[in-house]
Write a protein that holds these residues in place. Structure first.
Motif, PDB file in Angstrom:
ATOM      1  N   GLY A   1       0.786  -1.229   0.000  1.00 55.53           N
ATOM      2  CA  GLY A   1       0.000   0.000   0.000  1.00 55.53           C
ATOM      3  C   GLY A   1       0.818   1.279   0.000  1.00 55.53           C
ATOM      4  N   ASN A   2       0.166   2.339   0.431  1.00 51.60           N
ATOM      5  CA  ASN A   2       0.753   3.678   0.441  1.00 51.60           C
ATOM      6  C   ASN A   2       1.481   3.907   1.761  1.00 51.60           C
ATOM      7  OD1 ASN A   2       1.353   6.390   0.360  1.00 51.60           O
ATOM      8  ND2 ASN A   2      -0.612   7.000  -0.508  1.00 51.60           N
ATOM      9  N   ILE A   3       2.798   3.993   1.697  1.00 49.31           N
ATOM     10  CA  ILE A   3       3.587   4.208   2.914  1.00 49.31           C
ATOM     11  C   ILE A   3       4.367   5.516   2.833  1.00 49.31           C
ATOM     12  CG2 ILE A   3       3.812   1.755   3.398  1.00 49.31           C
ATOM     13  CD1 ILE A   3       6.669   1.944   2.229  1.00 49.31           C
ATOM     14  N   ALA A   4       3.944   6.381   1.940  1.00 50.31           N
ATOM     15  CA  ALA A   4       4.689   7.618   1.746  1.00 50.31           C
ATOM     16  C   ALA A   4       3.921   8.851   2.201  1.00 50.31           C
ATOM     17  CB  ALA A   4       5.072   7.758   0.272  1.00 50.31           C
ATOM     18  N   ALA A   5       2.695   9.000   1.710  1.00 48.53           N
ATOM     19  CA  ALA A   5       1.997  10.275   1.897  1.00 48.53           C
ATOM     20  C   ALA A   5       0.973  10.270   3.025  1.00 48.53           C
ATOM     21  CB  ALA A   5       1.321  10.681   0.587  1.00 48.53           C
ATOM     22  N   GLU A   6       0.684   9.109   3.578  1.00 48.09           N
ATOM     23  CA  GLU A   6      -0.364   9.031   4.583  1.00 48.09           C
ATOM     24  C   GLU A   6       0.214   9.135   5.998  1.00 48.09           C
ATOM     25  OE1 GLU A   6      -3.559   8.807   3.453  1.00 48.09           O
ATOM     26  OE2 GLU A   6      -2.694   8.889   1.457  1.00 48.09           O
ATOM     27  N   SER A   7      -0.648   9.210   6.984  1.00 45.91           N
ATOM     28  CA  SER A   7      -0.201   9.357   8.366  1.00 45.91           C
ATOM     29  C   SER A   7      -0.001   7.997   9.019  1.00 45.91           C
ATOM     30  CB  SER A   7      -1.229  10.157   9.168  1.00 45.91           C
ATOM     31  OG  SER A   7      -2.475   9.487   9.181  1.00 45.91           O
ATOM     32  N   ILE A   8       0.969   7.904   9.921  1.00 47.27           N
ATOM     33  CA  ILE A   8       1.214   6.659  10.653  1.00 47.27           C
ATOM     34  C   ILE A   8       0.209   6.545  11.804  1.00 47.27           C
ATOM     35  CG2 ILE A   8       2.849   5.408  12.106  1.00 47.27           C
ATOM     36  CD1 ILE A   8       5.100   6.568  10.524  1.00 47.27           C
ATOM     37  N   SER A   9      -0.539   5.457  11.818  1.00 50.24           N
ATOM     38  CA  SER A   9      -1.499   5.241  12.896  1.00 50.24           C
ATOM     39  C   SER A   9      -0.933   4.351  13.993  1.00 50.24           C
ATOM     40  CB  SER A   9      -2.782   4.620  12.347  1.00 50.24           C
ATOM     41  OG  SER A   9      -2.531   3.329  11.823  1.00 50.24           O
ATOM     42  N   GLU A  10       0.136   3.616  13.654  1.00 51.56           N
ATOM     43  CA  GLU A  10       0.737   2.714  14.630  1.00 51.56           C
ATOM     44  C   GLU A  10       2.194   2.486  14.253  1.00 51.56           C
ATOM     45  OE1 GLU A  10       0.373  -1.998  15.936  1.00 51.56           O
ATOM     46  OE2 GLU A  10      -1.309  -1.018  14.909  1.00 51.56           O
ATOM     47  N   GLN A  11       3.087   2.580  15.211  1.00 50.18           N
ATOM     48  CA  GLN A  11       4.509   2.340  14.954  1.00 50.18           C
ATOM     49  C   GLN A  11       5.130   1.667  16.168  1.00 50.18           C
ATOM     50  OE1 GLN A  11       6.935   5.822  14.032  1.00 50.18           O
ATOM     51  NE2 GLN A  11       8.071   4.635  12.519  1.00 50.18           N
ATOM     52  N   TYR A  12       5.955   0.632  15.885  1.00 50.01           N
ATOM     53  CA  TYR A  12       6.568  -0.120  16.979  1.00 50.01           C
ATOM     54  C   TYR A  12       7.921  -0.640  16.511  1.00 50.01           C
ATOM     55  CZ  TYR A  12       7.525  -3.999  20.153  1.00 50.01           C
ATOM     56  OH  TYR A  12       8.120  -4.849  21.031  1.00 50.01           O
ATOM     57  N   GLU A  13       8.885  -0.664  17.410  1.00 48.25           N
ATOM     58  CA  GLU A  13      10.195  -1.203  17.085  1.00 48.25           C
ATOM     59  C   GLU A  13      10.828  -1.788  18.332  1.00 48.25           C
ATOM     60  OE1 GLU A  13      14.597   0.425  15.654  1.00 48.25           O
ATOM     61  OE2 GLU A  13      12.781   1.480  14.970  1.00 48.25           O
ATOM     62  N   ASP A  14      11.418  -2.997  18.174  1.00 44.79           N
ATOM     63  CA  ASP A  14      12.253  -3.558  19.233  1.00 44.79           C
ATOM     64  C   ASP A  14      13.506  -4.121  18.572  1.00 44.79           C
ATOM     65  OD1 ASP A  14      11.615  -6.064  18.186  1.00 44.79           O
ATOM     66  OD2 ASP A  14      10.049  -6.453  19.666  1.00 44.79           O
ATOM     67  N   ALA A  15      14.236  -4.951  19.273  1.00 47.71           N
ATOM     68  CA  ALA A  15      15.519  -5.416  18.747  1.00 47.71           C
ATOM     69  C   ALA A  15      15.377  -6.292  17.511  1.00 47.71           C
ATOM     70  CB  ALA A  15      16.282  -6.167  19.836  1.00 47.71           C
ATOM     71  N   SER A  16      14.234  -6.957  17.356  1.00 46.95           N
ATOM     72  CA  SER A  16      14.095  -7.926  16.267  1.00 46.95           C
ATOM     73  C   SER A  16      12.964  -7.632  15.296  1.00 46.95           C
ATOM     74  CB  SER A  16      13.888  -9.329  16.847  1.00 46.95           C
ATOM     75  OG  SER A  16      12.712  -9.374  17.642  1.00 46.95           O
ATOM     76  N   SER A  17      12.161  -6.612  15.555  1.00 45.19           N
ATOM     77  CA  SER A  17      11.032  -6.357  14.660  1.00 45.19           C
ATOM     78  C   SER A  17      10.702  -4.872  14.578  1.00 45.19           C
ATOM     79  CB  SER A  17       9.789  -7.133  15.114  1.00 45.19           C
ATOM     80  OG  SER A  17       9.363  -6.700  16.386  1.00 45.19           O
ATOM     81  N   TYR A  18      10.072  -4.538  13.439  1.00 46.76           N
ATOM     82  CA  TYR A  18       9.627  -3.158  13.193  1.00 46.76           C
ATOM     83  C   TYR A  18       8.249  -3.232  12.569  1.00 46.76           C
ATOM     84  CZ  TYR A  18       9.162   1.409  10.944  1.00 46.76           C
ATOM     85  OH  TYR A  18       8.700   2.627  10.537  1.00 46.76           O
ATOM     86  N   ARG A  19       7.369  -2.319  12.986  1.00 49.61           N
ATOM     87  CA  ARG A  19       6.014  -2.292  12.437  1.00 49.61           C
ATOM     88  C   ARG A  19       5.555  -0.851  12.280  1.00 49.61           C
ATOM     89  NH1 ARG A  19       3.772  -5.032  16.154  1.00 49.61           N
ATOM     90  NH2 ARG A  19       2.774  -3.421  17.423  1.00 49.61           N
ATOM     91  N   ALA A  20       5.018  -0.538  11.109  1.00 48.87           N
ATOM     92  CA  ALA A  20       4.409   0.764  10.874  1.00 48.87           C
ATOM     93  C   ALA A  20       3.128   0.555  10.074  1.00 48.87           C
ATOM     94  CB  ALA A  20       5.354   1.694  10.117  1.00 48.87           C
ATOM     95  N   ILE A  21       1.999   1.010  10.620  1.00 46.48           N
ATOM     96  CA  ILE A  21       0.706   0.913   9.959  1.00 46.48           C
ATOM     97  C   ILE A  21       0.276   2.317   9.564  1.00 46.48           C
ATOM     98  CG2 ILE A  21      -1.651   0.039  10.102  1.00 46.48           C
ATOM     99  CD1 ILE A  21       0.476  -2.102  10.545  1.00 46.48           C
ATOM    100  N   TYR A  22      -0.090   2.483   8.305  1.00 43.71           N
ATOM    101  CA  TYR A  22      -0.483   3.786   7.782  1.00 43.71           C
ATOM    102  C   TYR A  22      -1.989   3.830   7.556  1.00 43.71           C
ATOM    103  CZ  TYR A  22       4.427   4.925   7.013  1.00 43.71           C
ATOM    104  OH  TYR A  22       5.756   5.197   7.195  1.00 43.71           O
ATOM    105  N   ALA A  23      -2.579   5.005   7.785  1.00 42.17           N
ATOM    106  CA  ALA A  23      -4.028   5.171   7.615  1.00 42.17           C
ATOM    107  C   ALA A  23      -4.315   6.390   6.743  1.00 42.17           C
ATOM    108  CB  ALA A  23      -4.701   5.330   8.971  1.00 42.17           C
TER     109      ALA A  23
END
Length: 372
Positions: A323-345
Motif C-alpha cells: 500500500g501507500n507508505i509515503a503520503a499518509e499518516s502513521i497510525s501505529e509504529q513499533y520497534e524492538d531489537a528484532s522487529s519493526y512495524r508501521a501501519i499507515y491510515a
C-alpha cells in the motif's frame, strides 16, 4: 473464433492461453515463446542462482502434458518479430508468417543494464530468464567469485542471498540514499539495513553512482569496487514486437479489457501499461493474462488493479510491505531489537499501507483490511 495467437511464454501468456481455452473450447490457440523451456514461475529464478535445481512441479507452471490435454500449441525458441495489423499476421523469428484472428502480446521484458562503458562486457550478467540463469551458472561454475550487483531492490537482494549461499563474496551497489525506498519507510529501511549488514555478510553500498564496468570491478564516483563479475538488477525494458500504429508509452497502452488501440490485438503482463502504470509484478501479470485471454476469445472480463504486497525472506530478514507508505499518516509504529512495524491510515482512518519487518504475522489481517 478461428485462431488466437499468443506472443510470449511467461505467466501472462500462460494465463491468457488457459482463459482463452475456457472461453473458446473450439478455437485454435498458438503460443510462440522465445524461451527454451515451458512457462515457469519467474520469481523462482533467484533461488536457483544458488546452484540447486528446484523440483519441476514447483518451477514449471504446468507440464507438457497439460498443453497437449488443453490443445494449446506452444513453440519454444520461436518469437514474434513483427506484427502486421492490417493483414492480421505475424512474422516469426524463423521466417514464417502466420495469420491470426485475435492476437495477445505477452512478450514481457528484457533486463535493463545501465548505460555506462563496459555494461555489456563478458564479465557482466543479468537474471531475467532461463537462458540468463544457465549463462550465470556457467560463469560461476568453477570458483567462489566476487560479484557486484548493481541495484539493491528486492530482486537484487534475493540474487545476493543465493550467491552468498553459493560461496560468493557479494556487494550491492545502490544509487538511492536509503535501503529499499520503494518498499520501506525511512525508519523501516534503516532498521532492515542494520539487520542485513549484521546477519548476512553482504556488503551494501548506498548513494553510489556507477561510472564504468571494467574487467577488474566497478568504478563509482569516489571508489572502486573490486569484483570478478558484475550483475545488473535495475528493472526491465518492455520487449515490444514491431507493430505499425500500436500505441506505446512506457509499455503497450491497454484498457481494462487489455485491448490495445488496434483491432483484435490485446496485451498483458510486463509489456503492458494500464492507467499509466507498467505492470512489473508477477501476480499482476497473471491477472492481466486471464483478462486478456477471456476478452480475446470473445468473453467479457475487466481487469481491476489491486495492491499486491512486497515480501522478502532472505539475508536473515523477513519483510512485508503493502500500500501507500509515503503520503499518509502513521497510525501505529513499533520497534524492538528484532522487529519493526508501521501501519499507515488515510484521512478516514482506514488502513492504507503497512511495513512489517521480523514479525510479519499480521500480514494476512492487513491485506484483508486493505481489500475492504
Amino acid at each position: 473464433m478461428k485462431h488466437i495467437i499468443i506472443a510470449g511464454g511467461g505467466v501472462a501468456a500462460f494465463e491468457s492461453a488457459v482463459a482463452a481455452r475456457i472461453q473458446a473450447p473450439e478455437a485454435k490457440i498458438s503460443m510462440f515463446s522465445r524461451e527454451e523451456v515451458l512457462p515457469y514461475r519467474r520469481p523462482g529464478l533467484s533461488a536457483l542462482a544458488a546452484g540447486n535445481d528446484a523440483p519441476e512441479n514447483s518451477f514449471f507452471i504446468k507440464s507438457a502434458a497439460f498443453f497437449e490435454d488443453k490443445n494449446i500449441g506452444i513453440e519454444l525458441n520461436c518469437s514474434i518479430e513483427k506484427i502486421s495489423p492490417q493483414e492480421h499476421s505475424v512474422s516469426l523469428s524463423d521466417g514464417r508468417c502466420v495469420a491470426y484472428d485475435r492476437l495477445i502480446i505477452a512478450t514481457g521484458g528484457v533486463a535493463r543494464r545501465i548505460p555506462v562503458p563496459g555494461a555489456d562486457g563478458e564479465n557482466t550478467f543479468v537474471l531475467r530468464d532461463f537462458r540468463d540463469l544457465m549463462n550465470m551458472r556457467r560463469m560461476l561454475a568453477d570458483k567462489k567469485a566476487r560479484v557486484a550487483i548493481v541495484g539493491g531492490g528486492l530482486l537484487g537482494l534475493e540474487l545476493a542471498d543465493s550467491l552468498l549461499k553459493r560461496g560468493c563474496a557479494v556487494s550491492i551497489i545502490e544509487s538511492s540514499q536509503t535501503f529499499l525506498p520503494r518498499n520501506l519507510d525511512a525508519a523501516g529501511g534503516a532498521f532492515a539495513l542494520n539487520i542485513v549488514r549484521a546477519n548476512s555478510g553482504l556488503e551494501i553500498l548506498l548513494a553510489m553512482s556507477v561510472k564504468e564496468i571494467t574487467a577488474d570491478g566497478v568504478v563509482c564516483q569516489d571508489r572502486f569496487i573490486e569484483c570478478d563479475y558484475t550483475a545488473f538488477s535495475v528493472g526491465v525494458v518492455p520487449s515490444i514486437p514491431e507493430c505499425p500504429g500500436l500505441s506505446v508509452n512506457r509499455g503497450i497502452v491497454v484498457d481494462s479489457n487489455m485491448k490495445t488501440n488496434l483491432d483484435d490485438i490485446y496485451a498483458c503482463g510486463d509489456v503492458a501499461e494500464y492507467s499509466g502504470i507498467p505492470c512489473g509484478l508477477y501476480l499482476t501479470a497473471s491477472k492481466m493474462g486471464k483478462t486478456a485471454g477471456t476478452c480475446a476469445a470473445g468473453g467479457c472480463s475487466e481487469y481491476v488493479s489491486e495492491a499486491y504486497p512486497a515480501r522478502l525472506n532472505a539475508l536473515g530478514i523477513k519483510m512485508f510491505s503493502v500500500g501507500n507508505i509515503a503520503a499518509e499518516s502513521i497510525s501505529e509504529q513499533y520497534e524492538d531489537a528484532s522487529s519493526y512495524r508501521a501501519i499507515y491510515a488515510d484521512s478516514t482512518g482506514n488502513i492504507s499501507g503497512a511495513v512489517l519487518i521480523g514479525d510479519v504475522s499480521r500480514s494476512s489481517e492487513i491485506l484483508k483490511k486493505l481489500k475492504h
